[in-house]
Design a protein around this motif. Structure first.
Motif, PDB file in Angstrom:
ATOM      1  N   VAL A 267       0.867  -1.189   0.000  1.00  0.00           N
ATOM      2  CA  VAL A 267       0.000   0.000   0.000  1.00  0.00           C
ATOM      3  C   VAL A 267       0.900   1.235   0.000  1.00  0.00           C
ATOM      4  CG1 VAL A 267      -1.823   1.250   1.219  1.00  0.00           C
ATOM      5  CG2 VAL A 267      -1.787  -1.251   1.274  1.00  0.00           C
ATOM      6  N   PRO A 268       0.940   1.988  -1.097  1.00  0.00           N
ATOM      7  CA  PRO A 268       1.831   3.152  -1.146  1.00  0.00           C
ATOM      8  C   PRO A 268       1.278   4.334  -0.343  1.00  0.00           C
ATOM      9  CG  PRO A 268       1.116   2.466  -3.367  1.00  0.00           C
ATOM     10  CD  PRO A 268       0.226   1.802  -2.370  1.00  0.00           C
ATOM     11  N   GLY A 269       2.163   5.007   0.428  1.00  0.00           N
ATOM     12  CA  GLY A 269       1.775   6.224   1.150  1.00  0.00           C
ATOM     13  C   GLY A 269       1.311   5.913   2.565  1.00  0.00           C
ATOM     14  N   LEU A 270       1.783   6.739   3.513  1.00  0.00           N
ATOM     15  CA  LEU A 270       1.489   6.504   4.932  1.00  0.00           C
ATOM     16  C   LEU A 270      -0.010   6.587   5.225  1.00  0.00           C
ATOM     17  CD1 LEU A 270       2.821   5.962   7.650  1.00  0.00           C
ATOM     18  CD2 LEU A 270       2.945   8.442   7.999  1.00  0.00           C
ATOM     19  N   LEU A 271      -0.643   7.640   4.665  1.00  0.00           N
ATOM     20  CA  LEU A 271      -2.069   7.827   4.925  1.00  0.00           C
ATOM     21  C   LEU A 271      -2.878   6.633   4.395  1.00  0.00           C
ATOM     22  CD1 LEU A 271      -3.819  10.006   6.202  1.00  0.00           C
ATOM     23  CD2 LEU A 271      -4.244  10.921   3.912  1.00  0.00           C
ATOM     24  N   ASN A 272      -2.503   6.176   3.206  1.00  0.00           N
ATOM     25  CA  ASN A 272      -3.201   5.024   2.620  1.00  0.00           C
ATOM     26  C   ASN A 272      -2.988   3.764   3.448  1.00  0.00           C
ATOM     27  OD1 ASN A 272      -4.280   6.434   0.457  1.00  0.00           O
ATOM     28  ND2 ASN A 272      -2.405   6.211  -0.732  1.00  0.00           N
ATOM     29  N   MET A 273      -1.771   3.638   4.043  1.00  0.00           N
ATOM     30  CA  MET A 273      -1.526   2.478   4.911  1.00  0.00           C
ATOM     31  C   MET A 273      -2.471   2.514   6.103  1.00  0.00           C
ATOM     32  SD  MET A 273       2.498   1.848   5.260  1.00  0.00           S
ATOM     33  CE  MET A 273       3.557   2.440   3.984  1.00  0.00           C
ATOM     34  N   LEU A 274      -2.678   3.731   6.659  1.00  0.00           N
ATOM     35  CA  LEU A 274      -3.603   3.860   7.799  1.00  0.00           C
ATOM     36  C   LEU A 274      -5.029   3.512   7.369  1.00  0.00           C
ATOM     37  CD1 LEU A 274      -2.211   7.134   9.431  1.00  0.00           C
ATOM     38  CD2 LEU A 274      -1.875   4.777  10.179  1.00  0.00           C
ATOM     39  N   PHE A 275      -5.420   3.997   6.170  1.00  0.00           N
ATOM     40  CA  PHE A 275      -6.737   3.643   5.622  1.00  0.00           C
ATOM     41  C   PHE A 275      -6.867   2.125   5.498  1.00  0.00           C
ATOM     42  CE2 PHE A 275      -7.394   7.875   3.273  1.00  0.00           C
ATOM     43  CZ  PHE A 275      -8.407   8.258   4.125  1.00  0.00           C
ATOM     44  N   ALA A 276      -5.793   1.505   4.995  1.00  0.00           N
ATOM     45  CA  ALA A 276      -5.828   0.053   4.765  1.00  0.00           C
ATOM     46  C   ALA A 276      -6.034  -0.688   6.080  1.00  0.00           C
ATOM     47  CB  ALA A 276      -4.538  -0.404   4.089  1.00  0.00           C
ATOM     48  N   VAL A 277      -5.344  -0.229   7.138  1.00  0.00           N
ATOM     49  CA  VAL A 277      -5.508  -0.884   8.445  1.00  0.00           C
ATOM     50  C   VAL A 277      -6.953  -0.708   8.904  1.00  0.00           C
ATOM     51  CG1 VAL A 277      -4.806  -0.808  10.871  1.00  0.00           C
ATOM     52  CG2 VAL A 277      -3.077  -0.611   9.066  1.00  0.00           C
ATOM     53  N   ALA A 278      -7.478   0.526   8.757  1.00  0.00           N
ATOM     54  CA  ALA A 278      -8.865   0.790   9.181  1.00  0.00           C
ATOM     55  C   ALA A 278      -9.838  -0.094   8.393  1.00  0.00           C
ATOM     56  CB  ALA A 278      -9.201   2.260   8.983  1.00  0.00           C
ATOM     57  N   LEU A 279      -9.597  -0.198   7.082  1.00  0.00           N
ATOM     58  CA  LEU A 279     -10.516  -0.991   6.252  1.00  0.00           C
ATOM     59  C   LEU A 279     -10.455  -2.472   6.603  1.00  0.00           C
ATOM     60  CD1 LEU A 279      -9.944   0.738   2.786  1.00  0.00           C
ATOM     61  CD2 LEU A 279     -12.017   0.820   4.171  1.00  0.00           C
ATOM     62  N   ARG A 280      -9.273  -2.925   7.038  1.00  0.00           N
ATOM     63  CA  ARG A 280      -9.126  -4.330   7.440  1.00  0.00           C
ATOM     64  C   ARG A 280      -9.832  -4.603   8.766  1.00  0.00           C
ATOM     65  NH1 ARG A 280      -6.938  -8.107   3.707  1.00  0.00           N
ATOM     66  NH2 ARG A 280      -4.814  -7.626   3.172  1.00  0.00           N
ATOM     67  N   ILE A 281      -9.855  -3.586   9.649  1.00  0.00           N
ATOM     68  CA  ILE A 281     -10.347  -3.808  11.010  1.00  0.00           C
ATOM     69  C   ILE A 281     -11.844  -3.511  11.146  1.00  0.00           C
ATOM     70  CG2 ILE A 281     -10.190  -2.988  13.405  1.00  0.00           C
ATOM     71  CD1 ILE A 281      -7.251  -2.383  12.897  1.00  0.00           C
ATOM     72  N   LEU A 282     -12.274  -2.385  10.556  1.00  0.00           N
ATOM     73  CA  LEU A 282     -13.644  -1.931  10.800  1.00  0.00           C
ATOM     74  C   LEU A 282     -14.660  -2.741   9.984  1.00  0.00           C
ATOM     75  CD1 LEU A 282     -12.962   1.918  10.795  1.00  0.00           C
ATOM     76  CD2 LEU A 282     -13.411   0.466  12.770  1.00  0.00           C
ATOM     77  N   PRO A 283     -15.829  -2.999  10.533  1.00  0.00           N
ATOM     78  CA  PRO A 283     -16.835  -3.762   9.783  1.00  0.00           C
ATOM     79  C   PRO A 283     -17.360  -2.970   8.588  1.00  0.00           C
ATOM     80  CG  PRO A 283     -17.693  -3.073  11.920  1.00  0.00           C
ATOM     81  CD  PRO A 283     -16.264  -2.652  11.892  1.00  0.00           C
ATOM     82  N   HIS A 284     -17.752  -3.684   7.549  1.00  0.00           N
ATOM     83  CA  HIS A 284     -18.255  -3.036   6.336  1.00  0.00           C
ATOM     84  C   HIS A 284     -19.463  -2.152   6.626  1.00  0.00           C
ATOM     85  CE1 HIS A 284     -16.265  -6.159   3.443  1.00  0.00           C
ATOM     86  NE2 HIS A 284     -15.427  -5.280   3.912  1.00  0.00           N
ATOM     87  N   THR A 285     -20.297  -2.556   7.591  1.00  0.00           N
ATOM     88  CA  THR A 285     -21.495  -1.760   7.889  1.00  0.00           C
ATOM     89  C   THR A 285     -21.118  -0.340   8.320  1.00  0.00           C
ATOM     90  OG1 THR A 285     -21.449  -2.971   9.970  1.00  0.00           O
ATOM     91  CG2 THR A 285     -23.269  -3.474   8.482  1.00  0.00           C
ATOM     92  N   LEU A 286     -19.949  -0.209   8.974  1.00  0.00           N
ATOM     93  CA  LEU A 286     -19.501   1.125   9.386  1.00  0.00           C
ATOM     94  C   LEU A 286     -18.907   1.897   8.208  1.00  0.00           C
ATOM     95  CD1 LEU A 286     -17.629   0.886  12.831  1.00  0.00           C
ATOM     96  CD2 LEU A 286     -19.706   2.143  12.272  1.00  0.00           C
ATOM     97  N   MET A 287     -18.145   1.185   7.365  1.00  0.00           N
ATOM     98  CA  MET A 287     -17.405   1.855   6.296  1.00  0.00           C
ATOM     99  C   MET A 287     -18.280   2.219   5.091  1.00  0.00           C
ATOM    100  SD  MET A 287     -14.566   2.237   7.602  1.00  0.00           S
ATOM    101  CE  MET A 287     -13.804   3.082   6.230  1.00  0.00           C
ATOM    102  N   LEU A 288     -19.322   1.405   4.838  1.00  0.00           N
ATOM    103  CA  LEU A 288     -20.122   1.596   3.614  1.00  0.00           C
ATOM    104  C   LEU A 288     -20.669   3.014   3.434  1.00  0.00           C
ATOM    105  CD1 LEU A 288     -22.161  -1.675   3.023  1.00  0.00           C
ATOM    106  CD2 LEU A 288     -20.912  -0.368   1.315  1.00  0.00           C
ATOM    107  N   PRO A 289     -21.302   3.604   4.481  1.00  0.00           N
ATOM    108  CA  PRO A 289     -21.842   4.962   4.263  1.00  0.00           C
ATOM    109  C   PRO A 289     -20.746   5.971   3.947  1.00  0.00           C
ATOM    110  CG  PRO A 289     -22.666   3.999   6.315  1.00  0.00           C
ATOM    111  CD  PRO A 289     -21.607   3.075   5.809  1.00  0.00           C
ATOM    112  N   LEU A 290     -19.584   5.842   4.613  1.00  0.00           N
ATOM    113  CA  LEU A 290     -18.488   6.784   4.376  1.00  0.00           C
ATOM    114  C   LEU A 290     -17.941   6.618   2.955  1.00  0.00           C
ATOM    115  CD1 LEU A 290     -16.390   8.857   5.320  1.00  0.00           C
ATOM    116  CD2 LEU A 290     -14.984   6.943   6.133  1.00  0.00           C
ATOM    117  N   VAL A 291     -17.710   5.358   2.551  1.00  0.00           N
ATOM    118  CA  VAL A 291     -17.158   5.108   1.213  1.00  0.00           C
ATOM    119  C   VAL A 291     -18.162   5.559   0.151  1.00  0.00           C
ATOM    120  CG1 VAL A 291     -16.247   3.346  -0.349  1.00  0.00           C
ATOM    121  CG2 VAL A 291     -15.732   3.189   2.073  1.00  0.00           C
ATOM    122  N   GLY A 292     -19.441   5.276   0.387  1.00  0.00           N
ATOM    123  CA  GLY A 292     -20.487   5.687  -0.561  1.00  0.00           C
ATOM    124  C   GLY A 292     -20.525   7.205  -0.712  1.00  0.00           C
TER     125      GLY A 292
END
Ligand SMILES: NC(=O)c1ccc[n+]([C@@H]2O[C@H](COP(=O)([O-])OP(=O)(O)OC[C@H]3O[C@@H](n4cnc5c(N)ncnc54)[C@H](OP(=O)(O)O)[C@@H]3O)[C@@H](O)[C@H]2O)c1
Length: 311
Positions: A267-292
């Protein structure tokens, strides 16, 4: 600058050679496998190599002295890109105009490489396309083309190249997915799903090939400044306004470094790495509205109205 001749091995520094020795310490090539290609030059074959991230990755490998073969459909940009690589780095670069979704693409690619006395040592599966908007409003044919390019062609090229790499106990595959492959993506649903497939496939096959002398990495970049987003018509979605894109060169440097180090998910870039960790940990139900909310295509008109009101 040193020229790569047909039979010369890629230029490698001491660190890279030691790393290669460490990663292949338990592996031995099958008898005769390396001799079978001894008269050919190992090439880094980059699909989608005429533009954007693919071109930047090809340039990064060429900078390290490796022979590269750029694959895309339109011959003009391909030839320009190959000529620029030869001029800038003194490495050999070949242009192969080929639609990787064609039925016989893996065999046609071998034949075209053989015409230049090359074989696929490293395969970079970068050609990809996006599609935005409501899934049920998208053209069914365009969805099919996306799946053919992002998943089927990538899978077929990788399946075709891996047995030879395994037999030679060298080389590898770098698949280009997306940070979006770590979450469902409303308004880019099929695209995000196709990249989830690429990450899943790469991680699983990477596990199967561990210890075989073959590297298998998957690149998952966040937004990168290329022609990709304008082509998808997402320039006015909030993610384009709020998330600072990386340059193709930054993404390519991270990809090259990660591939050489044998990283599975890059995952290139520090911020994107943090996003990647969040996306791996947080449930899709939480992330879906934000991503949408981030991905929803918005009319250019809305932005200018806001700006007018602000003035
Ligand atoms: N840009 C981003 O923000 C971003 C973020 C995450 C992941 N990605 C992924 O990164 C990869 C490259 O994206 P990019 O931004 O560099 O895109 P790009 O600038 O649009 O380049 C796409 C490349 O793919 C080639 N291509 C398209 N269809 C092809 C086909 N059927 N056969 C062979 N080549 C084909 C294009 O050349 P021709 O049209 O001449 O064939 C071009 O060289 C994609 O897989 C994309 O999903 C991009």
């Amino acid at each position: 600058m040193a020229q790569c001749t047909q039979s010369s091995p890629p230029r490698k520094g001491l660190g890279r050679r030691l790393l290669d020795l460490w990663q292949t310490r338990y592996t031995r090539p099958q008898p005769g496998a390396r001799q079978a290609v001894a008269h050919l030059t190992p090439a880094v074959v980059v699909t989608g190599g005429s533009h954007g991230i693919g071109l930047a990755i090809a340039r990064r490998f060429a900078k390290a002295g490796q022979t590269v073969a750029l694959v895309a459909r339109n011959p003009g940009p391909l030839q320009e890109a190959a000529a620029a690589i030869e001029r800038d780095f003194g490495a050999k670069a070949f242009a192969i105009d080929l639609d990787v979704t064609a039925d016989n693409a893996p065999f046609e690619l071998d034949a075209r490489l053989a015409q230049h006395a090359l074989y696929t040592d490293v395969l970079v599966n970068c050609a990809g396309v996006g599609l935005s908007g409501n899934f049920d409003g998208q053209d069914a044919g365009e969805i099919e083309q996306l799946l053919n390019l992002n998943m089927t062609a990538l899978t077929r090229l990788m399946r075709h190249a891996l047995p030879g790499m395994r037999a030679r106990a060298r080389g590898g595959v770098l698949n280009v997915a997306s940070l979006g492959g770590l979450t469902p993506g409303p308004y880019q649903a099929a695209y995000y799903a196709s990249k989830a497939y690429v990450i899943s496939l790469s991680e699983a096959v990477g596990y199967e090939t561990r210890g075989s002398g073959v590297r298998l990495s998957v690149l998952a970049p966040g937004p990168v400044d290329t022609e990709f987003h304008p082509a998808m018509g997402t320039e006015h979605a909030f993610y384009r306004q709020l998330i600072l894109p990386l340059s193709a060169e930054q993404a390519a440097s991270a990809a090259y470094r990660g591939y050489v180090l044998g990283c599975r998910l890059i995952v290139p870039g520090l911020l994107n790495m943090l996003f990647a960790v969040a996306l791996r940990i947080l449930p899709h139900t939480l992330m879906l509205p934000l991503v949408g909310w981030l991905l929803k295509p918005r009319e250019e008109r809305n932005w200018s109205v806001t700006n007018d009101n602000e003035q």
